[in-house]
Design a protein around this motif. Structure first.
Motif, PDB file in Angstrom:
ATOM      1  N   SER A  44      45.126  13.790  70.939  1.00 51.08           N
ATOM      2  CA  SER A  44      44.010  12.979  70.432  1.00 51.08           C
ATOM      3  C   SER A  44      42.717  13.783  70.414  1.00 51.08           C
ATOM      4  CB  SER A  44      43.828  11.733  71.306  1.00 51.08           C
ATOM      5  OG  SER A  44      44.945  10.898  71.200  1.00 51.08           O
ATOM      6  N   LEU A  45      42.493  14.552  71.457  1.00 53.84           N
ATOM      7  CA  LEU A  45      41.289  15.396  71.495  1.00 53.84           C
ATOM      8  C   LEU A  45      41.328  16.462  70.403  1.00 53.84           C
ATOM      9  CD1 LEU A  45      40.940  15.819  75.363  1.00 53.84           C
ATOM     10  CD2 LEU A  45      39.511  14.417  73.850  1.00 53.84           C
ATOM     11  N   LEU A  88      40.402  23.880  73.366  1.00 57.83           N
ATOM     12  CA  LEU A  88      39.950  23.215  72.145  1.00 57.83           C
ATOM     13  C   LEU A  88      38.461  23.397  71.910  1.00 57.83           C
ATOM     14  CD1 LEU A  88      41.892  19.838  72.516  1.00 57.83           C
ATOM     15  CD2 LEU A  88      42.476  21.754  71.047  1.00 57.83           C
ATOM     16  N   ALA A  89      37.759  23.885  72.903  1.00 56.58           N
ATOM     17  CA  ALA A  89      36.291  23.970  72.819  1.00 56.58           C
ATOM     18  C   ALA A  89      35.816  25.061  71.858  1.00 56.58           C
ATOM     19  CB  ALA A  89      35.714  24.234  74.216  1.00 56.58           C
ATOM     20  N   SER A  90      36.638  26.039  71.571  1.00 56.01           N
ATOM     21  CA  SER A  90      36.166  27.134  70.712  1.00 56.01           C
ATOM     22  C   SER A  90      36.151  26.760  69.267  1.00 56.01           C
ATOM     23  CB  SER A  90      37.047  28.358  70.907  1.00 56.01           C
ATOM     24  OG  SER A  90      38.388  28.068  70.622  1.00 56.01           O
ATOM     25  N   GLU A 104      34.482  15.977  65.237  1.00 57.66           N
ATOM     26  CA  GLU A 104      33.799  15.407  66.394  1.00 57.66           C
ATOM     27  C   GLU A 104      33.650  16.483  67.468  1.00 57.66           C
ATOM     28  OE1 GLU A 104      35.668  11.724  67.594  1.00 57.66           O
ATOM     29  OE2 GLU A 104      36.059  11.203  65.508  1.00 57.66           O
ATOM     30  N   ALA A 105      32.846  16.189  68.459  1.00 59.57           N
ATOM     31  CA  ALA A 105      32.576  17.168  69.509  1.00 59.57           C
ATOM     32  C   ALA A 105      33.868  17.532  70.238  1.00 59.57           C
ATOM     33  CB  ALA A 105      31.575  16.591  70.509  1.00 59.57           C
TER      34      ALA A 105
END
Length: 139
Positions: free
Chosen positions: A97-98, A137-139, A106-107
């Motif tokens: 989902s993230l 996933l942050a990159s 989205e962020a």
């Protein structure tokens, strides 16, 4: 008159006390074992853990268009339905989902959140000797 203690009665009391003590120790051991097992995370099979890793890896293939993301999400949901261990499916679902949210613009989640999900999932694969890897996933 002096009362004479009955040696048979004393042996019976001692035997009863020892039996009671042994029973209490066995019950306490069984209770501890039950409590410890109850607190442990469920353990998924090796096949479930392999399926979970494939589901995590599928996040690399998320399309960038809205229709493609929705199609991917439906396929991901069907893939998670194959997991027999629902407790393993939960962190996999959260991770997917993230990843979908990130694909939608989205962020992205923090690396800390991804690490938490990875740790949760890996707790369920410990007995299967499988280590799941979650790409950041942050990159």
């Amino acid at each position: 008159m002096n009362a004479v203690a009955n040696p048979r009665k004393n042996k019976g009391i001692v035997f009863g006390a020892v039996a009671l003590l042994v029973s209490a120790v066995v019950a306490a051991g069984a209770g501890y074992f039950w409590w410890k097992e109850r607190e442990e995370p469920s353990q998924a099979s090796k096949a479930d853990c392999a399926t979970a890793q494939r589901l995590v890896d599928s996040t690399k293939d998320i399309p960038s268009d809205k229709a493609g993301i929705e199609k991917w999400e439906k396929a991901a949901q069907q893939g998670r339905a194959q997991l027999k261990d629902g407790y393993l499916a939960a962190p996999i679902s959260n991770y997917q989902s993230l990843a979908a949210m990130k694909a939608k613009g989205e962020a992205p989640p923090t690396d800390k959140r991804v690490l938490q999900l990875s740790d949760q999932a890996n707790e369920h694969c410990a007995d299967a000797l499988v280590t799941l890897t979650f790409p950041p996933l942050a990159s």
